[in-house]
Design an enzyme around this catalytic site. Structure first.
Site, PDB file in Angstrom:
ATOM      1  N   TYR A 109       0.856  -1.189   0.000  1.00  0.00           N
ATOM      2  CA  TYR A 109       0.000   0.000   0.000  1.00  0.00           C
ATOM      3  C   TYR A 109       0.891   1.238   0.000  1.00  0.00           C
ATOM      4  O   TYR A 109       1.822   1.335   0.801  1.00  0.00           O
ATOM      5  CB  TYR A 109      -0.898   0.002   1.244  1.00  0.00           C
ATOM      6  CG  TYR A 109      -1.835   1.185   1.329  1.00  0.00           C
ATOM      7  CD1 TYR A 109      -2.894   1.328   0.424  1.00  0.00           C
ATOM      8  CD2 TYR A 109      -1.667   2.160   2.313  1.00  0.00           C
ATOM      9  CE1 TYR A 109      -3.754   2.417   0.511  1.00  0.00           C
ATOM     10  CE2 TYR A 109      -2.539   3.243   2.403  1.00  0.00           C
ATOM     11  CZ  TYR A 109      -3.567   3.370   1.503  1.00  0.00           C
ATOM     12  OH  TYR A 109      -4.422   4.442   1.584  1.00  0.00           O
ATOM     13  N   ASP A 128       9.313   2.720  -0.059  1.00  0.00           N
ATOM     14  CA  ASP A 128       8.250   3.360   0.709  1.00  0.00           C
ATOM     15  C   ASP A 128       8.478   3.025   2.183  1.00  0.00           C
ATOM     16  O   ASP A 128       8.143   1.942   2.644  1.00  0.00           O
ATOM     17  CB  ASP A 128       6.886   2.861   0.226  1.00  0.00           C
ATOM     18  CG  ASP A 128       5.740   3.487   1.003  1.00  0.00           C
ATOM     19  OD1 ASP A 128       6.003   4.164   2.015  1.00  0.00           O
ATOM     20  OD2 ASP A 128       4.576   3.287   0.595  1.00  0.00           O
ATOM     21  N   LYS A 133       3.721   8.809   8.872  1.00  0.00           N
ATOM     22  CA  LYS A 133       3.525   8.207  10.198  1.00  0.00           C
ATOM     23  C   LYS A 133       4.488   8.777  11.266  1.00  0.00           C
ATOM     24  O   LYS A 133       4.287   9.897  11.695  1.00  0.00           O
ATOM     25  CB  LYS A 133       3.557   6.691  10.088  1.00  0.00           C
ATOM     26  CG  LYS A 133       2.430   6.229   9.130  1.00  0.00           C
ATOM     27  CD  LYS A 133       2.099   4.764   9.131  1.00  0.00           C
ATOM     28  CE  LYS A 133       0.795   4.528   8.398  1.00  0.00           C
ATOM     29  NZ  LYS A 133       0.898   3.933   7.078  1.00  0.00           N
TER      30      LYS A 133
END
Ligand SMILES: *Cc1c(COP(=O)(O)O)cnc(C)c1O
Length: 428
Positions: free
Chosen positions: A143, A238, A266
């Protein structure tokens, strides 16, 4: 036990699509009503009905030192009095960029954005602008946020909801995204051969965390790096999830592999909405206004978000022992869970690295999305709810990683393992 949460969910459904502002929160995968939170401190979250939970999602990563971490809260309070946004440059943005460059290997420059989605979307635009090529290779179940290009075989909520293709993503965009199974190098090689000189980038979660936690098999990341070198493709790691979590320098440091562009989110914002992408000067200077690849943001580098991230990252940099402690705590939890599942006689797999882990109820190793999808999701659902009732908040989907925070204590882990023992008895 959940009276107020249930009432709020009904109310929310009238004004918010599905009652939530991000799909996984809706408990679709596990069923039931989502629990509405009121406040959290350290390792615990408290819901509106007064129930306490030991937290194993930690806002999906950012709360690596626990909720309402005092230095971060203080810094936000102080900076809020100086104005919450200028729309003009500040010294704080230089401090943050310098701090990140000092922590992360192989990067000279950083551009701040407002989410992990934005970071990955911008990184891909940069890779396309830099190489003059259009296509991107991604991995099934990985994702990279909700930008159009990445909503092909995506993990996280897309996998949780079982969506195959997404209305609103045009085929022109989807056709430029090629996807192959995680950990499958020959499939990547074949795609590259089928599309000579057309691949701008390979983007990968160096440890997959959006189909449960799945580790890269030995040689996988190295193989991607060398394919990129051979074919003039940019390698995008990522690190929205793994950055500052697996090590202060993320997966690049842990696995000793160089990416061309890394993306963050995050943890980098300390719980505020922040993302970033970074790389060598030679690549990053293609971004506007230094270069022609346009990218912008009214609130990018927002001072409140920057001081929250700066305070958290500086702590992680100055206290490397945190990573050892996180790992020990995770291992203690896993040992307890193994004993529990073993005694209950269920088949299970626990994948883990550092402070990321997940449980799949399956008898075979979980190495890619197909394997993860084949696990016993019914049992996971019942386990999730039995744990919730006993005061343990797990990710509400087997397609999500668990995140351990350093606020958690040995006693909290013992509490969790006892809850798991009682849960397994209750659901069998
Ligand atoms: C969470 C996540 C994103 C998206 O970040 P948002 O801040 O939710 O937009 C991208 N990539 C990975 C690996 C993630 O885990």
């Amino acid at each position: 036990m959940y009276t107020k949460s249930k009432a709020l969910f009904e109310q929310a459904n009238k004004v918010i699509p599905g009652g939530v502002n991000s799909p996984v929160r809706a408990f679709k995968s596990v069923g039931g009503t989502p629990v509405f939170m009121q406040h959290a401190k350290g390792a615990y979250m408290y819901d509106v009905d007064g129930n306490r939970y030991v937290d194993y999602i930690n806002s999906w990563g950012p709360m690596i030192l626990g909720h309402a971490y005092e230095p971060v809260v203080k810094a936000i309070q102080e900076y809020a009095t100086y104005s919450t946004s200028f729309g003009a440059p500040t010294q704080l943005e230089i401090d943050v960029a310098e701090l990140i460059v000092s922590m992360v290997p192989n990067i000279d420059m950083v551009r701040m954005v407002n989410s992990g989605t934005e970071a990955c979307m911008s990184a891909l635009r940069l890779a396309r602008g830099y190489t003059g090529r259009n296509k991107v290779i991604k991995f099934e179940g990985n994702y990279h946020g909700h930008a159009d290009s990445f909503l092909v075989s995506a993990g996280s909520g897309v996998a949780t909801l079982g969506l195959q293709s997404i209305p609103g993503v045009t085929s022109a965009v989807a056709d430029d995204t090629l996807s192959v199974p995680y950990n499958n190098l020959p499939a990547v090689e074949q795609l590259i051969a089928e599309h000579p000189d057309q691949i701008a980038a390979i983007i990968v979660e160096p440890v997959a965390g959006n189909m449960g936690c799945i580790l890269p098999q030995p040689g996988f990341l190295e193989g991607l790096r060398s394919l990129c070198d051979t074919h003039g493709i940019l390698f995008i790691m990522d690190e929205v999830m793994t950055g500052f979590r697996l090590a202060k320098g993320g997966a690049q440091e842990l696995f000793n592999i160089k990416a061309d562009i890394v993306t963050f989110g995050k943890i980098i914002g300390g719980g505020m909405p922040v993302g970033a992408f970074a790389g060598k000067r030679e690549i990053m200077e293609h971004i506007a206004p230094a270069g022609k690849v346009y990218q912008a943001g009214t609130l990018s580098g927002n001072p409140i978000a920057m001081i929250a991230g700066y305070t958290l990252l500086k702590t992680l940099k100055e206290r490397p022992a945190i990573y050892t402690q996180l790992q020990e705590k995770t291992e203690q939890l896993i040992a307890g869970l193994r004993e529990t599942f073993g005694a209950a006689g269920v088949v299970y797999q626990i994948n883990h690295i550092g402070s990321m882990m997940s449980v799949h109820f399956a008898e075979y190793p979980i190495v890619d999305f197909t394997a993860a999808s084949g696990a016993n999701n019914e049992l996971f659902k019942r386990f999730f709810h039995a744990m919730l009732e006993r005061g343990v908040y797990l990710p509400p989907s087997a397609f999500e990683s668990w995140f351990i925070s350093n606020a958690i204590t040995t006693e909290d882990i013992e509490f969790t393992v006892s809850a798991a023992k009682a849960a397994m008895q209750a659901i069998r």
